[in-house]
Design a protein around this motif. Structure first.
Motif, PDB file in Angstrom:
ATOM      1  N   TYR A 139      -1.569-174.020  17.130  1.00  0.00           N
ATOM      2  CA  TYR A 139      -0.906-173.663  16.048  1.00  0.00           C
ATOM      3  C   TYR A 139      -0.192-172.115  16.002  1.00  0.00           C
ATOM      4  O   TYR A 139       0.887-171.910  15.587  1.00  0.00           O
ATOM      5  N   ALA A 140      -0.839-171.539  16.618  1.00  0.00           N
ATOM      6  CA  ALA A 140      -0.090-170.064  17.097  1.00  0.00           C
ATOM      7  C   ALA A 140       0.878-170.208  17.978  1.00  0.00           C
ATOM      8  O   ALA A 140       2.199-169.251  17.721  1.00  0.00           O
ATOM      9  N   ALA A 141       1.064-170.995  18.856  1.00  0.00           N
ATOM     10  CA  ALA A 141       2.308-171.464  19.559  1.00  0.00           C
ATOM     11  C   ALA A 141       3.423-171.923  18.769  1.00  0.00           C
ATOM     12  O   ALA A 141       4.640-171.474  19.069  1.00  0.00           O
ATOM     13  N   LEU A 142       3.242-172.419  17.679  1.00  0.00           N
ATOM     14  CA  LEU A 142       4.059-172.949  16.746  1.00  0.00           C
ATOM     15  C   LEU A 142       4.500-171.819  15.526  1.00  0.00           C
ATOM     16  O   LEU A 142       5.489-172.181  14.767  1.00  0.00           O
ATOM     17  N   GLY A 143       3.918-170.756  15.622  1.00  0.00           N
ATOM     18  CA  GLY A 143       4.458-169.553  14.888  1.00  0.00           C
ATOM     19  C   GLY A 143       3.454-169.345  13.654  1.00  0.00           C
ATOM     20  O   GLY A 143       3.670-168.324  12.871  1.00  0.00           O
ATOM     21  N   PHE A 144       2.373-170.239  13.542  1.00  0.00           N
ATOM     22  CA  PHE A 144       1.329-169.700  12.758  1.00  0.00           C
ATOM     23  C   PHE A 144       0.644-168.490  13.192  1.00  0.00           C
ATOM     24  O   PHE A 144       0.333-168.333  13.954  1.00  0.00           O
ATOM     25  N   GLU A 145       0.090-167.719  12.084  1.00  0.00           N
ATOM     26  CA  GLU A 145      -0.682-166.257  12.269  1.00  0.00           C
ATOM     27  C   GLU A 145      -1.766-166.521  11.510  1.00  0.00           C
ATOM     28  O   GLU A 145      -1.940-166.713  10.550  1.00  0.00           O
ATOM     29  N   THR A 146      -2.941-166.127  12.429  1.00  0.00           N
ATOM     30  CA  THR A 146      -4.405-166.208  11.796  1.00  0.00           C
ATOM     31  C   THR A 146      -4.508-164.701  10.889  1.00  0.00           C
ATOM     32  O   THR A 146      -4.111-163.832  11.281  1.00  0.00           O
ATOM     33  N   VAL A 147      -4.889-165.334   9.586  1.00  0.00           N
ATOM     34  CA  VAL A 147      -5.302-164.156   8.720  1.00  0.00           C
ATOM     35  C   VAL A 147      -6.769-164.235   8.211  1.00  0.00           C
ATOM     36  O   VAL A 147      -7.094-163.140   7.552  1.00  0.00           O
ATOM     37  N   ASP A 148      -7.574-165.215   8.729  1.00  0.00           N
ATOM     38  CA  ASP A 148      -8.956-165.230   8.109  1.00  0.00           C
ATOM     39  C   ASP A 148      -9.543-165.778   9.058  1.00  0.00           C
ATOM     40  O   ASP A 148      -9.573-167.110   9.346  1.00  0.00           O
TER      41      ASP A 148
END
Length: 227
Positions: A139-148
């Motif tokens: 999902y990071a490759a799709l532009g989502f950013e981990t926040v927690d």
């Protein structure tokens, strides 16, 4: 680039109890009706309720969250608590209530500062995954950013068109579980670019054209990227 959540599809054994819950209890407008599915408007996102008669199936025991105006929270609590055993959680100054639909999906109504009236969008979806690191990378490759990073790395929270929570199997608030074989539709500026970003990680590719790409993520969730 993903620009919005177009739909979330859930599975229902029978459509009429689901219709009663979403149309009467949660006051969502039914915008389309077919033999095997119902479509409700949740702000700019469609909530699709689908019988298990074809693929992709809708998600099972999916925890997800509707946005409601801050000022409406107490009214929703008072009305729903007359019939449901609600749970409540606080996230800073915001409150959320939790209840279950007829098919065992954990439905959250949370204060999100939206205009309303009533439910005005879906701000969170929870997916069950086998391997957090693998799912996070996808999902990071799709532009989502981990926040927690979550407790003991059983879950992570990522921000994108909506909040996406990835859970290894466990029970969360209100004994919620992450959804399996969830069907999500995302608005995209260039669907084929999304495929290029994850082509080496998808479980399979179901369809590709200039306006729509359909893939399965590493855990079998169905993702559609559409213009």
């Amino acid at each position: 680039m993903l620009t919005g959540l177009s739909w979330l599809a859930l599975e229902a054994k029978y459509l009429e109890p689901a219709r009663s819950f979403y149309e009467e209890t949660l006051e969502l407008a039914c915008t389309a009706e077919r033999e095997t599915e119902l479509v409700f408007a949740a702000g700019e996102t469609d909530l699709v309720i689908r019988r298990p008669e074809a693929v992709p199936r809708g998600g099972l025991h999916t925890h997800y969250a509707f946005s409601i105006p801050d000022a409406e929270y107490d009214d929703w609590w008072d009305r729903l608590s007359a019939e449901y055993d609600l749970e409540e959680a606080r996230f800073g100054p915001a409150k959320s209530l939790y209840l279950y639909d007829p098919d065992g999906n954990c439905v959250e109504l949370g204060q999100q500062g939206v205009e309303g009236p009533g439910i005005d969008g879906i701000f969170e979806v929870v997916l069950e995954v086998e391997d957090l690191e693998r799912a996070e990378s996808f999902y990071a490759a799709l532009g989502f950013e981990t926040v927690d990073g979550g407790d003991e790395r059983k879950r992570i929270r990522m921000n994108g068109p909506m909040a996406l929570e990835l859970w290894e199997p466990h029970l969360g608030i209100a004994d919620a579980r992450g959804g399996v074989h969830v069907d999500l539709g995302f608005e995209s500026t260039e669907p084929t670019a999304e495929l290029e970003a994850v082509s080496d990680r998808v479980q399979r590719v179901d369809r590709v054209d200039d306006e729509e790409v359909v893939v399965r993520d590493p855990d079998g969730h169905c993702l559609t990227f559409t213009t």
